[in-house]
Design a protein around this motif. Structure first.
Motif, mmCIF file in Angstrom:
data_model
loop_
_atom_site.group_PDB
_atom_site.id
_atom_site.type_symbol
_atom_site.label_atom_id
_atom_site.label_comp_id
_atom_site.label_asym_id
_atom_site.label_seq_id
_atom_site.Cartn_x
_atom_site.Cartn_y
_atom_site.Cartn_z
ATOM 1 N N GLU A 208 -0.991 8.289 -17.482
ATOM 2 C CA GLU A 208 -0.629 8.821 -16.038
ATOM 3 C C GLU A 208 0.728 8.195 -15.822
ATOM 4 O OE1 GLU A 208 -3.400 8.721 -11.972
ATOM 5 O OE2 GLU A 208 -3.052 6.898 -12.978
ATOM 6 N N ARG A 209 1.613 8.900 -14.857
ATOM 7 C CA ARG A 209 2.894 8.608 -14.622
ATOM 8 C C ARG A 209 2.648 8.470 -13.057
ATOM 9 N NH1 ARG A 209 6.724 13.464 -15.339
ATOM 10 N NH2 ARG A 209 5.168 14.625 -14.500
ATOM 11 N N TYR A 210 3.539 7.320 -12.632
ATOM 12 C CA TYR A 210 3.486 6.821 -11.106
ATOM 13 C C TYR A 210 4.749 7.551 -10.648
ATOM 14 C CZ TYR A 210 -0.289 3.849 -12.655
ATOM 15 O OH TYR A 210 -1.335 3.219 -13.210
ATOM 16 N N GLY A 211 4.710 7.764 -9.492
ATOM 17 C CA GLY A 211 5.837 8.184 -8.740
ATOM 18 C C GLY A 211 6.068 7.665 -7.191
ATOM 19 N N MET A 212 7.095 7.540 -6.788
ATOM 20 C CA MET A 212 7.329 7.068 -5.386
ATOM 21 C C MET A 212 7.115 8.342 -4.276
ATOM 22 S SD MET A 212 10.677 4.762 -5.711
ATOM 23 C CE MET A 212 10.910 3.652 -7.396
ATOM 24 N N ALA A 213 6.420 8.060 -3.365
ATOM 25 C CA ALA A 213 5.952 9.265 -2.674
ATOM 26 C C ALA A 213 6.959 9.670 -1.452
ATOM 27 C CB ALA A 213 4.483 9.396 -2.177
ATOM 28 N N PHE A 214 7.138 10.895 -1.135
ATOM 29 C CA PHE A 214 7.892 11.074 0.194
ATOM 30 C C PHE A 214 7.380 12.106 0.927
ATOM 31 C CE2 PHE A 214 10.612 9.496 -3.137
ATOM 32 C CZ PHE A 214 11.703 8.747 -2.763
ATOM 33 N N LYS A 215 7.478 12.384 2.237
ATOM 34 C CA LYS A 215 7.143 13.298 2.945
ATOM 35 C C LYS A 215 7.612 14.749 2.668
ATOM 36 C CE LYS A 215 5.993 14.905 7.612
ATOM 37 N NZ LYS A 215 5.950 14.641 9.099
#
Length: 253
Positions: A208-215
């Protein structure tokens, strides 16, 4: 009566319509960027007494500094983080969210900032493989990709869900579950911190790759954060933080 009903419906829709997220210019004008995380998933994000710390926290703070901004941290239960983002309670989320097609329909993600995977964790001599999960009681945190994956594994006796990943771990240690499915890096840290628990880390269900979430649509802010992250990856900033918490570089290859 019909027009009154229509007016009421219109007002309800107006008040329920999503507001606009703060864009990059607004964030910079305020001098502060609001970042949300969970605060309950060591070593990614957790509390030491009253102090919020961890890999996500140090990385998010460093990115804020690169943008010339102070960071205001907000902590919330994991399964409420993306909901709060949609309601503009903060500007982004740094909490180890796996980048999935389903989540990408709801939020936009940064470039991946961690590569990891979902590990099968048991006590010594317990389950190691997907096949071993047949007939087992599995503990997993709500709102995670791990829960969705376990629900698709045939033969699992029971899936117990917990509000925090640390709760799922404690239930494995206490013998109330037989398997804990969690991030492999989290599991490695737990094993090191609690050697008497004799945790056994088996196969990965998936990587799995993790990302920072934005609107959705907040492209300028996301682009600025991506640029700051790229600078940390190109220099030694990212590696220093990663080595401190994991004794390895956990970036995506």
């Amino acid at each position: 009566m019909k027009s009154a009903i229509c007016l009421m419906l219109g007002l309800a829709l107006a008040f329920s319509a999503p507001s606009a997220a703060r864009d990059l210019a607004e964030v910079k004008a305020s001098g502060t960027i609001k970042i949300a995380t969970e605060g309950a998933t060591p070593p990614f994000n957790y509390f030491e007494g009253d102090k919020l710390t961890g890999f996500d926290v140090d990385l998010g703070t460093a990115i804020g500094e690169a943008l010339g901004l102070k960071v205001e941290w907000v902590t919330l239960a994991f399964d409420g983080l993306l909901v709060g983002l949609d309601h503009d309670r903060y500007d982004l989320v740094v909490a180890g969210h796996g980048i999935t097609p389903e989540r990408q329909k709801a939020v936009d993600f940064s470039t991946p900032y961690v590569c990891s995977g979902a590990a099968i964790v048991a006590k010594e001599g317990g389950a190691r493989t997907v096949a071993d999960l047949a007939g087992k009681i599995v503990g997993v945190q709500v709102g995670t990709t791990y829960l969705a994956a376990i629900d698709k594994v045939p033969g699992v006796k029971e899936v117990k869900t917990f509000p925090k990943d640390t709760d799922a771990l404690q239930n494995l240690i206490a013998g109330r579950t037989e398997v804990w499915v969690s991030d492999k890096l989290t599991a490695l840290t737990a094993s090191e911190k609690a050697p008497d628990a004799k945790l056994q880390i088996g196969d990965l269900l998936y990587e799995e790759r993790y990302g920072m979430a934005f609107k959705k649509g907040n492209d300028a802010l996301r682009g600025a954060v991506d640029k700051a992250l790229a600078g940390m990856l190109a220099g030694d900033g990212y590696k220093k933080i990663s080595d401190h918490y994991f004794k390895q570089d956990i970036r995506c290859p």
